[in-house]
Design a protein around this motif. Structure first.
Motif, mmCIF file in Angstrom:
data_model
loop_
_atom_site.group_PDB
_atom_site.id
_atom_site.type_symbol
_atom_site.label_atom_id
_atom_site.label_comp_id
_atom_site.label_asym_id
_atom_site.label_seq_id
_atom_site.Cartn_x
_atom_site.Cartn_y
_atom_site.Cartn_z
ATOM 1 N N GLU A 37 10.190 -8.538 18.751
ATOM 2 C CA GLU A 37 9.229 -8.814 20.180
ATOM 3 C C GLU A 37 7.771 -8.816 19.390
ATOM 4 O O GLU A 37 7.016 -9.520 20.042
ATOM 5 N N ALA A 38 7.488 -7.928 18.511
ATOM 6 C CA ALA A 38 6.230 -7.685 17.960
ATOM 7 C C ALA A 38 5.798 -9.165 17.277
ATOM 8 O O ALA A 38 4.822 -9.607 17.576
ATOM 9 N N PHE A 39 6.831 -9.800 16.430
ATOM 10 C CA PHE A 39 6.593 -11.078 15.940
ATOM 11 C C PHE A 39 6.377 -12.142 16.786
ATOM 12 O O PHE A 39 5.533 -13.103 16.709
ATOM 13 N N TRP A 40 7.126 -12.064 17.942
ATOM 14 C CA TRP A 40 7.007 -13.040 19.067
ATOM 15 C C TRP A 40 5.879 -13.099 19.487
ATOM 16 O O TRP A 40 5.273 -14.185 19.892
ATOM 17 N N LEU A 41 5.109 -11.908 19.778
ATOM 18 C CA LEU A 41 4.092 -11.623 20.612
ATOM 19 C C LEU A 41 2.644 -12.170 19.679
ATOM 20 O O LEU A 41 1.940 -12.811 20.003
ATOM 21 N N VAL A 42 2.940 -12.094 18.193
ATOM 22 C CA VAL A 42 1.933 -12.462 17.451
ATOM 23 C C VAL A 42 1.848 -13.903 17.384
ATOM 24 O O VAL A 42 0.787 -14.677 17.401
ATOM 25 N N PHE A 43 3.236 -14.642 17.594
ATOM 26 C CA PHE A 43 3.122 -16.047 17.376
ATOM 27 C C PHE A 43 2.403 -16.496 18.951
ATOM 28 O O PHE A 43 1.788 -17.556 18.737
ATOM 29 N N LEU A 44 2.837 -16.070 19.928
ATOM 30 C CA LEU A 44 2.435 -16.552 21.295
ATOM 31 C C LEU A 44 0.847 -16.249 21.291
ATOM 32 O O LEU A 44 0.162 -17.093 21.702
ATOM 33 N N PHE A 45 0.359 -15.233 20.720
ATOM 34 C CA PHE A 45 -1.027 -14.953 20.592
ATOM 35 C C PHE A 45 -1.764 -15.910 19.780
ATOM 36 O O PHE A 45 -2.941 -16.596 20.138
ATOM 37 N N VAL A 46 -1.252 -16.504 18.714
ATOM 38 C CA VAL A 46 -1.790 -17.531 17.754
ATOM 39 C C VAL A 46 -1.597 -18.783 18.293
ATOM 40 O O VAL A 46 -2.733 -19.498 18.501
ATOM 41 N N HIS A 47 -0.540 -19.269 18.939
ATOM 42 C CA HIS A 47 -0.333 -20.480 19.675
ATOM 43 C C HIS A 47 -1.237 -20.605 20.919
ATOM 44 O O HIS A 47 -1.641 -21.827 21.174
ATOM 45 N N CYS A 48 -1.158 -19.571 21.948
ATOM 46 C CA CYS A 48 -1.991 -19.844 23.014
ATOM 47 C C CYS A 48 -3.521 -19.556 22.773
ATOM 48 O O CYS A 48 -4.363 -20.278 23.321
ATOM 49 N N GLY A 49 -3.772 -18.528 21.916
ATOM 50 C CA GLY A 49 -5.033 -18.322 21.816
ATOM 51 C C GLY A 49 -5.638 -17.233 22.851
ATOM 52 O O GLY A 49 -5.117 -17.107 23.851
#
Length: 308
Positions: free
Chosen positions: A88-100
């Motif tokens: 979940e931590a990695f997933w949230l980092v990915f969403l953070f970067v992709h969505c900004g």
């Protein structure tokens, strides 16, 4: 200036730094030197901020995408990692970067995606990765409504050319990159089996493997992997600024090492080598070099604050 001790150190090192026996051509006066140092100090501060919040207590409200005022994807990622839910931590980092994070709307897009818009569930990694096609179907069902409200859900500056229409494909390709097990730990273990545990070699391997993620270019890959490192999710660090794939940092490097942002006499590969060598003298890390050069070239003789 913030952190005057660091600023003084950087100014001294840059002033005495030589390329081919000559001073850096991009800082012919104190104005350029001061502006570049200020951008480097800002970059260091942004990195230290992330590392600092990774050490603090985190409110459970930070994990709730339905909470418009409290949700914070990075703090949520830290808390999930602490709780042993590293996927979940990695997933949230990915969403953070992709969505900004948009300057005016904040995390509204990320909250809409992760928090499933007006539906009463959350697109957790477990739910999403079990069936990415279900997310695409859900997105398609809501797409007209979301597009009609698109001004409420803007991408961040680094992703400003993205579209909601591509979201399902991008997220599904990320799941495919993680692998059929949908385990980030297994992904990392496989990478270590290939290149070992050296933080720079591991970063480089993951960087190029992320070519498999749809619409995730140099900046997105670099931002994602450096954030993984800053949050302590994995011990990785960039071995270079990846100038060969860059634009903004390349202009900054050409200005600094060649005297003009449009000076193409230095190849991108050479600029990368020069940037790595400069970091050896400054000791700030390649993310600071990459970030500060990108921001500095926008206003080389007058400091302007950028959010990164």
């Amino acid at each position: 200036m913030k952190n005057p001790k660091l600023a003084a150190h950087l100014e001294q090192e840059l002033a005495k730094y030589r390329v081919g026996g000559k001073p850096l051509p991009g800082i012919p006066s104190q104005a350029e030197l001061t502006a570049l140092v200020a951008q480097m100090v800002d970059s260091v501060a942004r990195i230290n901020y992330v590392k600092t919040i990774a050490k603090r207590d985190i409110s459970p409200a930070r994990l709730d995408p339905k909470n418009a005022h409290m949700f914070d994807p990075l703090r949520a990622a830290i808390q999930h990692m602490r709780a042993g839910n590293e996927d979940e931590a990695f997933w949230l980092v990915f969403l953070f970067v992709h969505c900004g994070k948009n300057l005016t709307k904040g995390y509204s897009l990320l909250r809409m995606v992760y928090g499933a818009f007006n539906d009463k569930f959350v697109w957790t990694w477990k739910k999403f990765s079990a069936n990415p096609d279900a997310f695409s179907m859900w997105l398609h069902q809501h797409l007209d409504e979301l597009l009609a409200q698109s001004k409420q859900f803007p991408f961040g500056n680094h992703r400003k050319y993205e579209s909601l229409k591509h979201l399902g494909v991008t997220l599904a390709s990320y799941a495919d990159w993680v692998g059929p097990s949908r385990s980030h730990r297994q992904l990392l273990d496989a990478a270590k089996a290939e290149v070992g545990t050296d933080p720079k070699a591991l970063f480089d391997y993951l960087y190029y493997s992320m070519d498999a993620v749809h619409r995730f270019g140099r900046t997105a890959k670099f931002d994602y992997l450096t954030m993984v490192g800053k949050l302590g999710l994995e011990n990785i660090e960039p071995p270079s600024a990846y100038m060969i794939h860059g634009t903004g940092p390349v202009r900054g490097a050409r200005l600094l090492f060649g005297g003009a942002a449009d000076n193409e006499s230095l190849s991108k590969r050479k600029l990368d080598e020069l940037s790595v060598d400069l970091n050896k003298a400054l000791g700030v890390g390649m993310q600071v070099i990459e970030d500060s050069l990108c921001n500095w070239q926008k206003s080389p003789d007058k400091y302007l604050f950028f959010r990164g």
